[in-house]
Design an enzyme around this catalytic site. Structure first.
Site: not given
Ligand SMILES: CC(C)(COP(=O)(O)OP(=O)(O)OC[C@H]1O[C@@H](n2cnc3c(N)ncnc32)[C@H](O)[C@@H]1OP(=O)(O)O)[C@@H](O)C(=O)NCCC(=O)NCCS
Length: 504
Positions: A388, A441
């Site tokens: 998140h 989720e």
């Molecule tokens: C929710 C979400 C978009 C937040 O994204 P964000 O704050 O932009 O986080 P980032 O994309 O900067 O991720 C930070 C790091 O954690 C990792 N990461 C984040 N969520 C991850 C996940 N669900 N699975 C695997 N790795 C994850 C990223 O790959 C990144 O790694 P890196 O530093 O090696 O590049 C992200 O966690 C995600 O894509 N989750 C899966 C989709 C989901 O569950 N969505 C519903 C949200 S309520």
């Protein structure tokens, strides 16, 4: 920076410090010793920790709850560096010290004020990608405190509301700022909603066409289209041109009709007749009834209702921000809600619960969890239902929905718990320091599945509750509006270049 600083002594009670914070309308007090040296900082976050621990603020000492030896900055540090320092460490306030002496305090808000009067190219470097941590508005609708794993609607813990109040009460809280205090008040609100659940004839007429569109039916896209028609049919006018009461009327009608539209579209696509809403059923029971054609078991209605309440609002998430940006242009409420739906439809926002359940199906059995999850993360895939932007600890919605899912039982639950534990461990190992846990989720899908909601309606169901939050924000934005219009940093080839002639 702000000066003079609101301070407290370490031996004072937390209640006394909190009162001073309230009187001075600040979010923190700096704790000083007899030489005016900053020896600690006590913030609203500490108050939450104290409340969560069940401690009594009238006896707890400031010294027990403050963060000792806080980081400070010198008065001559540039605003940009101070901003970076706050954003990087997740602070909202940082004391300013000259030598040992406390001379001021600087907050995110102070620095953003500075940023607003700088030229756009100077700010562009300061704003982190994805606007993470950037405060873009004042709101009284609610907030999320990611480090504490806490979120609230108005002044109430959202999870407490989900456990104690029906969604109609929460809806009223979000729109009008207060909960109903009497049964009569509650019933009056419900009576206002009931007739608005019915789909107007001009919209009902086009629903079969919308439901037929596309080889693959995406009900949320259908809802988006139907709501455009709904707003036009009801004659929604630009928020810029109407008063609060009229805009609130538009909001009431929109939130009331969304569940009916979702169910009607879904049924039409399946060749079934839409089912009219029933005034004698509360929100969640009526929703399941209009979808499945039977009055649901009370525990199913209750499970869905808790899910709905827990997702009404969540700070400045992407769809809420989108709805506010659109409203800031003075556009009508229909446009803002349709924009919100567009933003929520993406898998990084609201499109994840069916994917999380799909992951459970693909894994299938507990023994396959570890290799499956490990290879997914190693491949660079995102595990749906984990991570998140704001929560760096357990998502409180996930904790509550796990409880709900537990109480509803079912064969998926044991596997889900195993996958959760394994994924958290694998993510901790392969993505150290990212602090990735389940988000709303993950268990949402399990709760909805157990209550009979088909997967393709998971995201629309999320939309049905979130539209209440969007509308609360739309009302707030319109009441004190300024066009939201940020800047970008141009990074393409240096302009102006000669426009090339066309060749054969
Ligand atoms: C929710 C979400 C978009 C937040 O994204 P964000 O704050 O932009 O986080 P980032 O994309 O900067 O991720 C930070 C790091 O954690 C990792 N990461 C984040 N969520 C991850 C996940 N669900 N699975 C695997 N790795 C994850 C990223 O790959 C990144 O790694 P890196 O530093 O090696 O590049 C992200 O966690 C995600 O894509 N989750 C899966 C989709 C989901 O569950 N969505 C519903 C949200 S309520």
């Amino acid at each position: 920076m702000s000066h003079p600083v609101v301070t407290a002594q370490p031996a004072e009670t937390v209640a006394a410090a909190a009162e001073r914070m309230r009187d001075n309308k600040v979010g923190s007090v700096v704790i000083v010793d007899h030489d005016s040296r900053a020896i600690g900082i006590l913030t609203e976050r500490d108050m939450i920790r104290l409340a969560a621990a069940g401690s009594d603020a009238s006896t707890a000492k400031v010294s027990e709850w403050m963060t000792a030896d806080p980081d400070t900055i010198a008065p001559d540090v540039e605003a940009r560096a101070a901003f970076a320092s706050l954003a990087e460490r997740g602070y909202r306030h940082i004391p300013v010290a000259e030598g040992h002496k406390l001379v001021g305090i600087v907050s995110m808000r102070d620095l953003l004020r500075v940023a607003m009067i700088q030229p756009a190219d100077a700010q562009a470097h300061e704003v982190p990608k994805g606007l993470e941590g950037v405060v873009v508005a004042d709101t009284t609708v609610g907030d999320v405190r990611g480090l504490e794993g806490f979120y609230h609607y108005r002044q109430y813990n959202a999870v407490d509301l989900a456990k104690t109040r029906p969604i109609e009460d929460v809806w009223q809280l979000m729109f009008d700022g207060s909960l109903p205090t009497t049964i009569a008040e509650r019933e009056a609100f419900a009576a206002d909603i009931a007739p608005r659940r019915v789909i107007p004839a001009a919209v009902a007429d086009v629903l079969p066409e919308i439901a037929r569109a596309g080889e693959v039916f995406v009900p949320f896209d259908g809802l988006r289209t139907a709501l455009s028609q709904f707003a036009a049919t009801l004659g929604f006018r630009p928020s810029h041109d109407i008063d609060h009461e009229t805009l609130r009327e538009n909001a009431m009608s929109t939130c009331a009709v969304v569940p009916t539209l979702i169910c009607a579209l879904w049924r039409l696509r399946r060749g079934l007749e839409p089912i009219a809403p029933r005034d004698d059923l509360a929100y969640a029971a009526n929703y399941l009834y209009m979808m499945l054609g039977e009055v649901p078991a009370p525990e199913h209605a209750a499970g869905v209702e808790k899910y709905l309440i827990s997702t009404v609002d969540h700070g400045f998430n992407a769809s809420t921000f989108t709805a506010r940006v659109i409203t800031s242009t003075g556009a009508d409420l229909g446009a803002a809600v349709v924009g919100g739906i567009g933003a929520l439809s993406g898998p990084l926002h609201g499109g994840a619960p069916s994917r999380a359940l799909q992951m459970l199906d693909e894994i299938g059995t507990a023994d396959r969890a570890e290799p499956w999850l490990r290879s997914a993360v190693e491949r660079g895939d995102r595990l749906m239902g984990f991570g998140h932007r704001v929560y760096k600890t357990d998502d409180p919605r996930s904790l509550m929905l796990r409880e709900v899912a537990d109480s509803l039982g079912g064969e998926k639950m044991e596997l889900a718990r195993h996958i959760e534990a394994t994924a958290v461990r694998v993510l901790d190992e392969l993505k150290p320091g990212r602090r990735l846990y389940t988000n709303v989720e993950f268990y949402a899908g399990i709760v909805m599945d157990r209550c009979g909601i088909p997967r393709e309606l998971f995201t629309p169901t999320f939309g049905a509750s979130r539209v209440i939050g969007w509308c609360a924000h739309i009302l707030e934005q319109a009441a004190d509006n300024r066009l939201i219009r940020p800047s970008a940093q141009y990074v393409g080839p240096p302009p102006p270049q000669p426009v090339p002639p066309i060749t054969n």
